[in-house]
Design a protein around this motif. Structure first.
Motif, PDB file in Angstrom:
ATOM      1  N   ARG A   1      45.823  49.208  36.457  1.00  0.00           N
ATOM      2  CA  ARG A   1      45.059  48.132  37.094  1.00  0.00           C
ATOM      3  C   ARG A   1      43.563  48.437  37.060  1.00  0.00           C
ATOM      4  O   ARG A   1      42.745  47.542  36.795  1.00  0.00           O
TER       5      ARG A   1
ATOM      6  N   ASP B   1      42.427  44.900  46.865  1.00  0.00           N
ATOM      7  CA  ASP B   1      43.265  46.087  46.816  1.00  0.00           C
ATOM      8  C   ASP B   1      43.254  46.859  48.113  1.00  0.00           C
ATOM      9  O   ASP B   1      44.235  47.548  48.434  1.00  0.00           O
TER      10      ASP B   1
ATOM     11  N   CYS C   1      42.305  47.884  33.489  1.00  0.00           N
ATOM     12  CA  CYS C   1      42.199  46.458  33.174  1.00  0.00           C
ATOM     13  C   CYS C   1      40.976  45.838  33.838  1.00  0.00           C
ATOM     14  O   CYS C   1      40.266  45.033  33.222  1.00  0.00           O
TER      15      CYS C   1
END
Length: 207
Positions: free
Chosen positions: A150, A203, A153
């Motif tokens: 993640r 997050d 990315c």
């Protein structure tokens, strides 16, 4: 000027000319003979400094990598907060790319050209820079449990949006006009900051 200084000066001029040709034509389109001709030297004189086109291209990529890593080091010195470091790096990258898009064009062409050369590539010059950004994201409070995929990315999306926007300038100006392009160009840094802050906030909540 000493012989060593003259050689370094010639080498710098070669790299500068090569950067222009690689940006305009990519690795396969650029020609050693054309680069030498632009500088008024023979192909053999160029090959004295760089034995193959691959060596010249590698030196150009290495220079780009060093410039990118410099932004990481500057941000580390400027601020102790990892999130502010990341924002500082990304904004500096953006402003630098807008002012001097050559590196962006080379990197975009590298992504296309390297599909044919990837199996024989000996050095991946962007890895330290990408890993450096990933480490900064990882150090942001609340990001310790976010997966590596993640983070990668997210970093890649940030960089990709900068490079894509910069190399699209001429097309966007033709499509929408200079005034609208400039409005988007001036807004882009804010959206980059917002993207970072949304990523961190999302997050943290998920964690």
């Amino acid at each position: 000027m000493s012989d060593k200084a003259m050689q370094e000066n010639t080498r710098d001029k070669l790299l500068d000319a090569a950067g222009r040709h690689f940006a305009e034509r990519g690795f396969y389109g650029a020609s050693i003979a054309q680069i030498a001709d632009e500088l008024g030297i023979t192909k053999q004189a160029l090959l004295y400094h760089f034995k193959r086109k691959e060596d010249l291209y590698a030196e150009v990529l290495s220079g780009i990598s060093e410039r990118l890593l410099r932004y990481v080091k500057m941000a580390n010195y400027a601020n102790d907060d990892p999130q502010q470091q990341l924002e500082h790096i990304v904004l500096n990258l953006y402003y630098s790319a807008v002012d001097n898009p050559r590196d962006s064009r080379i990197l975009m062409r590298e992504l296309l050209d390297n599909q044919a050369r990837a199996d024989t590539a000996r050095n991946w010059y962007l890895v330290p820079f990408l890993d450096g950004l990933g480490s900064i994201v990882r150090n942001i409070p609340g990001m310790a449990t976010v997966g590596d995929s993640r983070i990668f990315c997210f970093v890649y999306q940030l960089l990709g949006s900068i490079e894509y926007f910069v190399v699209s300038r001429t097309t966007l100006e033709r499509m929408y006009g200079t005034e609208r392009y400039e409005m988007v160009r001036d807004y882009f840094p804010l959206e980059l900051q917002n993207s970072i802050r949304r990523f961190v906030a999302t997050d943290r909540q998920a964690g």
